[in-house]
Design a protein around this motif. Structure first.
Motif, short mmCIF file in Angstrom:
data_model
loop_
_atom_site.label_atom_id
_atom_site.label_comp_id
_atom_site.label_asym_id
_atom_site.label_seq_id
_atom_site.Cartn_x
_atom_site.Cartn_y
_atom_site.Cartn_z
N ARG A 1 0.90 -1.28 -0.23
CA ARG A 1 -0.02 0.00 0.05
C ARG A 1 0.88 1.34 -0.05
N ASN A 2 0.80 2.17 -0.85
CA ASN A 2 1.42 3.34 -0.86
C ASN A 2 0.57 4.65 0.09
N ARG A 3 1.46 5.11 0.95
CA ARG A 3 1.17 5.96 1.49
C ARG A 3 2.17 7.13 1.77
N VAL A 4 2.20 8.22 1.11
CA VAL A 4 3.19 9.12 1.09
C VAL A 4 2.68 10.41 1.65
N THR A 5 3.37 10.99 2.47
CA THR A 5 3.12 12.30 3.13
C THR A 5 4.38 13.13 2.86
N ALA A 6 3.94 14.61 2.90
CA ALA A 6 4.89 15.48 2.65
C ALA A 6 4.85 16.57 3.42
N GLY A 7 5.93 17.37 3.97
CA GLY A 7 5.83 18.56 4.70
C GLY A 7 5.45 19.83 3.82
N ALA A 8 5.42 20.51 4.56
CA ALA A 8 4.84 21.87 3.73
C ALA A 8 5.69 22.51 2.94
N ARG A 9 7.27 22.31 3.12
CA ARG A 9 8.06 23.01 1.96
C ARG A 9 8.73 21.75 1.23
N SER A 10 8.04 20.89 1.32
CA SER A 10 8.54 19.76 0.45
C SER A 10 8.51 19.94 -1.03
N VAL A 11 9.26 19.45 -2.20
CA VAL A 11 8.81 19.71 -3.43
C VAL A 11 9.37 18.22 -4.14
N VAL A 12 8.28 17.63 -4.52
CA VAL A 12 8.60 16.28 -5.19
C VAL A 12 7.89 16.33 -6.45
N CYS A 13 8.94 16.20 -7.52
CA CYS A 13 8.47 16.32 -8.83
C CYS A 13 7.69 15.07 -9.21
N THR A 26 11.46 17.50 2.31
CA THR A 26 12.57 17.70 1.48
C THR A 26 12.22 18.13 0.02
N VAL A 27 13.48 18.34 -0.74
CA VAL A 27 13.45 18.63 -2.15
C VAL A 27 13.76 17.12 -2.84
N ASN A 46 14.88 19.57 4.60
CA ASN A 46 16.03 20.50 4.03
C ASN A 46 16.98 19.34 3.47
N ASN A 47 16.64 18.23 2.96
CA ASN A 47 17.50 17.57 2.01
C ASN A 47 17.43 17.86 0.73
N ILE A 48 18.59 17.52 0.11
CA ILE A 48 18.50 17.76 -1.45
C ILE A 48 18.80 16.16 -1.83
N ILE A 49 17.66 15.52 -2.71
CA ILE A 49 18.03 14.50 -3.29
C ILE A 49 18.17 14.62 -4.68
N GLU A 50 19.21 14.32 -5.39
CA GLU A 50 19.36 14.75 -6.70
C GLU A 50 18.88 13.71 -7.61
N GLU A 51 19.07 13.75 -8.75
CA GLU A 51 18.11 12.92 -9.81
C GLU A 51 19.13 11.84 -10.47
N ASN A 52 18.38 10.99 -11.10
CA ASN A 52 18.60 9.82 -11.93
C ASN A 52 19.93 9.34 -12.22
N PRO A 53 19.96 7.97 -12.12
CA PRO A 53 18.90 7.09 -11.35
C PRO A 53 19.48 7.09 -9.72
N PHE A 54 18.70 7.48 -9.01
CA PHE A 54 18.62 7.25 -7.47
C PHE A 54 17.79 6.29 -6.88
N ASP A 55 18.28 5.42 -6.34
CA ASP A 55 17.34 4.27 -5.62
C ASP A 55 17.75 4.45 -4.14
N VAL A 56 16.54 4.56 -3.73
CA VAL A 56 16.69 4.25 -1.86
C VAL A 56 15.93 2.96 -1.76
N TYR A 57 16.47 2.00 -1.69
CA TYR A 57 15.48 0.75 -1.45
C TYR A 57 15.93 0.50 0.20
N PHE A 58 14.83 0.32 0.99
CA PHE A 58 14.98 -0.06 2.30
C PHE A 58 14.21 -1.48 2.33
N LEU A 59 14.83 -2.63 2.35
CA LEU A 59 14.26 -3.88 2.05
C LEU A 59 14.36 -4.55 3.64
N LEU A 60 13.41 -4.62 4.39
CA LEU A 60 13.62 -5.31 5.39
C LEU A 60 13.54 -6.76 5.43
#
Length: 158
Positions: A1-13, A26-27, A46-60
């Protein structure tokens, strides 16, 4: 299930792939992939996560015990083509350099810089005021420019 929440100053393309339970403050540039398969991901402010291809995989993995999830702290920069693997946790004021990779399930302490083709590590003593100022200006610039040239995701506010 997808549940994504964002802070007021977040920018998500719009082109960003987000799966699972993710909290963003974050951005995030276009073409990033953030995937929380078996546990939530918290990405601080206040993080900057730059682009392509960046993978954050948290596999528990089911073999791991007492793993409660993963987080990326505040005021970090994750550069292009870098990977945060496993259930790694990133502290505050860290830099994950271009094409660098964490070990699986690694805890990166505050003020760590991962750099070079072998993902070497060094630690700063404290964040320099000039770095903090530059980071804040970069965030302001991205918050202004990214919406002009990219469609943004409409996310649930937290």
């Amino acid at each position: 299930r997808n549940r994504v929440t964002a802070g007021a100053r977040s920018v998500v393309c719009q082109e960003t792939e987000l799966r699972g339970e993710i909290s963003i403050g974050t951005v995030i540039h276009p073409q990033c992939r953030i995937i929380a398969e078996n546990g939530p991901i918290y990405i601080g402010k206040n993080n900057i996560i730059e682009e392509n291809p960046f993978d954050v995989y948290f596999l528990l993995l089911t073999l791991l015990i007492d793993v409660e999830g993963s987080r990326i702290g505040n005021n970090n920069i994750v550069e292009a083509r870098s990977r945060i693997k496993g259930s790694s946790a990133i502290g505050n004021h860290c830099v994950i350099g271009a094409a660098c990779t964490t070990e699986s399930n690694e805890t990166i302490p505050d003020l760590t810089v991962i750099y070079g083709s072998q993902s070497k590590r060094r630690t700063q003593n404290e964040p320099l005021p000039t770095q903090a100022t530059l980071h804040a200006r970069h965030l302001d610039y991205l918050r202004e420019v990214l919406p002009k040239y990219n469609h943004l995701k409409k996310l649930e506010a937290n």
